[in-house]
Scaffold this motif. Structure first.
Motif, PDB file in Angstrom:
ATOM      1  N   PHE A   1       0.858  -1.175   0.000  1.00  0.00           N
ATOM      2  CA  PHE A   1       0.000   0.000   0.000  1.00  0.00           C
ATOM      3  C   PHE A   1       0.902   1.236   0.000  1.00  0.00           C
ATOM      4  O   PHE A   1       1.905   1.284   0.721  1.00  0.00           O
ATOM      5  CB  PHE A   1      -0.898   0.010   1.232  1.00  0.00           C
TER       6      PHE A   1
ATOM      7  N   GLU B   1     -10.037  -0.841   2.003  1.00  0.00           N
ATOM      8  CA  GLU B   1      -9.092  -1.817   1.485  1.00  0.00           C
ATOM      9  C   GLU B   1      -9.257  -3.209   2.098  1.00  0.00           C
ATOM     10  O   GLU B   1      -9.376  -4.202   1.370  1.00  0.00           O
ATOM     11  CB  GLU B   1      -7.655  -1.339   1.726  1.00  0.00           C
TER      12      GLU B   1
ATOM     13  N   CYS C   1      -8.991  -8.652   1.463  1.00  0.00           N
ATOM     14  CA  CYS C   1      -8.886  -7.405   0.701  1.00  0.00           C
ATOM     15  C   CYS C   1     -10.111  -7.285  -0.188  1.00  0.00           C
ATOM     16  O   CYS C   1     -10.330  -8.132  -1.061  1.00  0.00           O
ATOM     17  CB  CYS C   1      -7.618  -7.387  -0.135  1.00  0.00           C
TER      18      CYS C   1
ATOM     19  N   ASN D   1     -10.906  -4.500  -2.048  1.00  0.00           N
ATOM     20  CA  ASN D   1     -10.720  -3.527  -3.131  1.00  0.00           C
ATOM     21  C   ASN D   1     -10.443  -4.278  -4.423  1.00  0.00           C
ATOM     22  O   ASN D   1      -9.328  -4.752  -4.659  1.00  0.00           O
ATOM     23  CB  ASN D   1      -9.573  -2.584  -2.794  1.00  0.00           C
TER      24      ASN D   1
ATOM     25  N   ARG E   1      -7.366  -3.885  -6.909  1.00  0.00           N
ATOM     26  CA  ARG E   1      -6.024  -4.361  -6.581  1.00  0.00           C
ATOM     27  C   ARG E   1      -5.599  -5.630  -7.323  1.00  0.00           C
ATOM     28  O   ARG E   1      -4.417  -5.776  -7.670  1.00  0.00           O
ATOM     29  CB  ARG E   1      -5.917  -4.606  -5.075  1.00  0.00           C
TER      30      ARG E   1
ATOM     31  N   GLN F   1      -1.803  -6.960  -8.570  1.00  0.00           N
ATOM     32  CA  GLN F   1      -1.198  -8.063  -7.827  1.00  0.00           C
ATOM     33  C   GLN F   1      -0.748  -9.172  -8.779  1.00  0.00           C
ATOM     34  O   GLN F   1       0.364  -9.699  -8.668  1.00  0.00           O
ATOM     35  CB  GLN F   1      -2.194  -8.631  -6.816  1.00  0.00           C
TER      36      GLN F   1
ATOM     37  N   ASN G   1     -11.033 -11.679  -8.223  1.00  0.00           N
ATOM     38  CA  ASN G   1     -10.762 -11.537  -6.793  1.00  0.00           C
ATOM     39  C   ASN G   1     -11.628 -12.512  -5.998  1.00  0.00           C
ATOM     40  O   ASN G   1     -12.842 -12.535  -6.156  1.00  0.00           O
ATOM     41  CB  ASN G   1     -11.062 -10.101  -6.352  1.00  0.00           C
TER      42      ASN G   1
ATOM     43  N   ASN H   1      -7.559 -13.209  -2.013  1.00  0.00           N
ATOM     44  CA  ASN H   1      -7.330 -12.099  -1.084  1.00  0.00           C
ATOM     45  C   ASN H   1      -8.062 -12.337   0.226  1.00  0.00           C
ATOM     46  O   ASN H   1      -8.767 -11.464   0.739  1.00  0.00           O
ATOM     47  CB  ASN H   1      -7.778 -10.779  -1.728  1.00  0.00           C
TER      48      ASN H   1
ATOM     49  N   LEU I   1       0.435  -6.639  -0.409  1.00  0.00           N
ATOM     50  CA  LEU I   1      -0.572  -7.337  -1.202  1.00  0.00           C
ATOM     51  C   LEU I   1       0.085  -8.361  -2.123  1.00  0.00           C
ATOM     52  O   LEU I   1      -0.537  -8.883  -3.038  1.00  0.00           O
ATOM     53  CB  LEU I   1      -1.364  -6.332  -2.041  1.00  0.00           C
TER      54      LEU I   1
END
Length: 243
Positions: free
Chosen positions: A3, A68, A79, A81, A84, A88, A139, A182, A231
């Motif tokens: 972050f 987040e 996570c 968000n 992201r 990642q 995700n 995540n 992350l």
């Protein structure tokens, strides 16, 4: 990846209108944060859960904070968000962490493709012995009993992506569905047939046609169970297509 700024801890009051969340900070101040997640966030928004927000100093932003992370269960981090995972996945591929996708010299994002007017998350090219790889990133934050499920709501868009990936394989390229895990309590990923049975059916058909499915887990927590500030994807997670 890390972050960019230190996260701000708070307590979730409520999520509403999909993209907004009210959070109480430790000093009692209540703020409204941007919630960058279009899914149902099933299991990731319990009342009074600990959450972590990233701050922004951009004066043009309407909301200073972005949601987040959340602690959906004691000692568990997720996570939420969904902006992201693409970064990642890309950083893990370029760092050589994702062994299935080693050897590609070029990576492009958001490339238009397909008969249904889609954009691929990542297009890998320039491999000495492999065709181009079309990589769709998802995700995964829905956890039940150590298993992660995707999707967390019926997703016609996700179904479309599976059809597009299948068409790329038929055309002679590689196509990869990349689950970014995540959620620290997930040990295996599988399609959420109990939520979107059509997605599960299309995923199995896509795999039979040659679409590859992989999953990698993010290092969200430090040794103390608190947010690590990272992350980074660190290791693979098995994917099961059993009904």
């Amino acid at each position: 990846m890390k972050f960019p700024d230190a996260l701000v801890e708070g307590r979730l009051i409520r999520r509403y209108k999909r993209f907004l969340a009210d959070v109480r900070l430790p000093d009692g101040t209540e703020v409204t944060a941007h919630c960058p997640n279009t899914g149902s966030m099933l299991g990731c928004q319990p009342d009074d859960a600990r959450v972590w927000l990233s701050p922004s100093n951009n004066p043009k932003r309407k909301l200073k904070y972005t949601w987040e992370l959340v602690e959906p269960l004691p000692g568990v981090l997720a996570c939420v968000n969904t902006a992201r995972p693409n970064a990642q996945a890309r950083m893990a591929i370029e760092a050589g962490v994702v062994t299935e996708l080693e050897g590609y010299r070029q990576c492009r994002a958001e490339v238009r493709y397909g008969a249904e007017n889609s954009r691929i998350d990542l297009l890998l090219s320039g491999h000495d012995s492999q065709p181009d790889a079309w990589v769709e990133v998802k995700n995964v934050t829905l956890a039940e009993g150590g298993e992660g499920f995707f999707p967390d709501a019926v997703t016609e868009r996700g179904q479309k992506h599976l059809r597009e990936l299948t068409a790329q394989v038929v055309g002679g390229d590689r196509a990869v569905l990349f689950f970014v895990v995540n959620h620290t309590a997930i040990e295996q990923v599988r399609p959420a047939d109990h939520i979107d049975p059509r997605y599960g059916q299309l995923l199995r058909e896509a795999c039979e046609a040659g679409v590859e499915v992989i999953a990698y887990r993010a290092a969200l927590a430090g040794d103390d169970g608190e947010p690590s500030g990272h992350l980074t994807l660190v290791d693979s997670v098995p994917v099961s297509l059993e009904p």
